[in-house]
Design a protein around this motif. Structure first.
Motif, short mmCIF file in Angstrom:
data_model
loop_
_atom_site.label_atom_id
_atom_site.label_comp_id
_atom_site.label_asym_id
_atom_site.label_seq_id
_atom_site.Cartn_x
_atom_site.Cartn_y
_atom_site.Cartn_z
N GLU A 38 0.84 -1.21 0.00
CA GLU A 38 0.00 0.00 0.00
C GLU A 38 0.87 1.25 0.00
N ASP A 39 1.92 1.23 0.81
CA ASP A 39 2.86 2.36 0.83
C ASP A 39 3.44 2.59 -0.56
N MET A 40 3.82 1.51 -1.22
CA MET A 40 4.48 1.63 -2.52
C MET A 40 3.58 2.24 -3.58
N VAL A 41 2.30 1.88 -3.52
CA VAL A 41 1.34 2.47 -4.47
C VAL A 41 1.26 3.98 -4.26
N ARG A 42 1.22 4.40 -3.00
CA ARG A 42 1.12 5.83 -2.71
C ARG A 42 2.44 6.55 -2.99
N VAL A 43 3.56 5.92 -2.68
CA VAL A 43 4.87 6.52 -2.96
C VAL A 43 5.02 6.76 -4.45
N ASN A 44 4.63 5.78 -5.25
CA ASN A 44 4.71 5.90 -6.70
C ASN A 44 3.85 7.06 -7.20
N SER A 45 2.64 7.18 -6.67
CA SER A 45 1.74 8.26 -7.06
C SER A 45 2.30 9.62 -6.67
N ILE A 46 2.85 9.70 -5.46
CA ILE A 46 3.42 10.96 -4.96
C ILE A 46 4.62 11.38 -5.80
N ALA A 47 5.50 10.43 -6.10
CA ALA A 47 6.69 10.75 -6.91
C ALA A 47 6.28 11.31 -8.27
N LYS A 48 5.30 10.69 -8.90
CA LYS A 48 4.85 11.16 -10.21
C LYS A 48 4.25 12.56 -10.14
N LYS A 49 3.49 12.83 -9.09
CA LYS A 49 2.85 14.14 -8.95
C LYS A 49 3.89 15.25 -8.77
N TYR A 50 4.88 15.01 -7.92
CA TYR A 50 5.89 16.05 -7.67
C TYR A 50 6.77 16.27 -8.90
N ILE A 51 7.09 15.21 -9.61
CA ILE A 51 7.92 15.35 -10.82
C ILE A 51 7.13 16.08 -11.92
N HIS A 52 5.83 15.80 -11.99
CA HIS A 52 4.99 16.50 -12.96
C HIS A 52 4.95 17.99 -12.64
N GLU A 53 4.88 18.30 -11.33
CA GLU A 53 4.83 19.70 -10.90
C GLU A 53 6.18 20.39 -11.09
N ASN A 54 7.26 19.66 -10.82
CA ASN A 54 8.61 20.21 -10.94
C ASN A 54 9.54 19.13 -11.48
N PRO A 55 9.73 19.08 -12.81
CA PRO A 55 10.56 18.02 -13.42
C PRO A 55 11.98 17.94 -12.87
N LYS A 56 12.51 19.06 -12.34
CA LYS A 56 13.86 19.05 -11.82
C LYS A 56 14.00 18.14 -10.59
N LEU A 57 12.89 17.82 -9.95
CA LEU A 57 12.94 16.95 -8.77
C LEU A 57 13.23 15.50 -9.14
N LYS A 58 13.21 15.18 -10.41
CA LYS A 58 13.44 13.80 -10.86
C LYS A 58 14.79 13.28 -10.39
N THR A 59 15.78 14.15 -10.31
CA THR A 59 17.14 13.72 -9.92
C THR A 59 17.42 13.89 -8.44
N LEU A 60 16.40 14.28 -7.67
CA LEU A 60 16.57 14.47 -6.22
C LEU A 60 16.91 13.14 -5.55
N ASN A 61 17.99 13.10 -4.79
CA ASN A 61 18.38 11.88 -4.09
C ASN A 61 17.47 11.60 -2.90
N ILE A 62 17.13 10.34 -2.73
CA ILE A 62 16.32 9.89 -1.59
C ILE A 62 17.16 8.90 -0.81
N GLY A 63 17.43 9.21 0.47
CA GLY A 63 18.29 8.35 1.27
C GLY A 63 17.65 7.92 2.58
N LYS A 64 18.22 6.90 3.17
CA LYS A 64 17.74 6.40 4.46
C LYS A 64 18.46 7.11 5.59
N SER A 65 17.69 7.44 6.64
CA SER A 65 18.25 8.16 7.79
C SER A 65 17.99 7.39 9.07
N THR A 66 18.90 7.51 10.01
CA THR A 66 18.69 6.94 11.34
C THR A 66 18.42 8.04 12.37
N SER A 67 18.29 9.27 11.88
CA SER A 67 18.10 10.41 12.80
C SER A 67 16.93 11.29 12.37
#
Length: 213
Positions: A38-67
């Protein structure tokens, strides 16, 4: 980023927001963040919406944090400690706004946060010193404490406004708005309590001084 890299030919490849619009990228994210289907379906939808709104976000790095979860302005990357699509969307709201914002605005956010942190951390010793110093008259005491409370509150406004705008962006891009609001409200409350804590402490000292009269 730890957990969000693959290693073709021995070279690390950071996950990007664009990767979250594709099956392979979603699988990497799911494995790293222990995300549900369920998370993955929503993550996919969110990613597409933000990239559609601002194509430059396509190369934005997404990383894991412990803080915690945050948008790193300096390195232009989003760090996540959970798989929550709503938190991802909130941080993408920051990225969308701040990645192309003026240096003056970024300086305002950084400077106001620094001042707010100082005024908040020093609220008890400063409030106590002003309240009990024999060198300060009662009339001046009230004025100083009120001034410190106002200064502390004012320095909180830029970053609280930025948090509110990022949350509004997340809600606007959400397919489950009630769930998003419910998920983000505790974080907003925590930010508000933290950033306005100094102002509240100065007001409390002033009220205690008024009761002594």
């Amino acid at each position: 980023m730890r957990g969000l890299k693959d290693k073709p030919h021995g070279a690390a490849a950071p996950l990007t927001l664009g990767d979250l619009t594709k099956a392979k990228g979603l699988v990497r994210f799911a494995k790293a963040m222990n995300a549900s289907p369920e998370d993955m379906v929503r993550v996919n939808s969110i990613a597409k919406k933000y990239i559609h709104e601002n194509p430059k976000l396509k190369t934005l790095n997404i990383g894991k944090s412990t803080s915690g979860d945050f948008y790193d302005i300096k390195n232009n990357r989003v760090a996540l400690s959970s798989s929550s699509p709503d938190i991802l969307s909130h941080e993408l709201g920051h990225a969308n706004r701040l990645s192309e914002s003026s240096s003056a605005y970024k300086t305002l956010l950084k400077g106001s946060r620094t001042l707010n942190t100082i005024l908040g951390a020093a609220a008890i010793p400063i409030g106590g010193a002003v309240s009990y110093s024999p060198a300060i008259s009662d009339k001046n005491r009230a004025g100083i404490l009120k001034g410190l409370a106002v200064a502390s509150a004012v320095t909180a406004l830029p970053n609280l406004t930025e948090e509110a705008l990022a949350s509004a962006n997340a809600i606007r891009n959400s397919t489950e708005k009630i769930k998003t609001i419910t998920k983000l409200l505790p974080g907003m409350a925590t930010h508000a309590l933290h950033d306005l804590g100094g102002a509240g402490t100065y007001v409390l000292f002033n009220q205690l001084n008024l009761r002594k009269k």
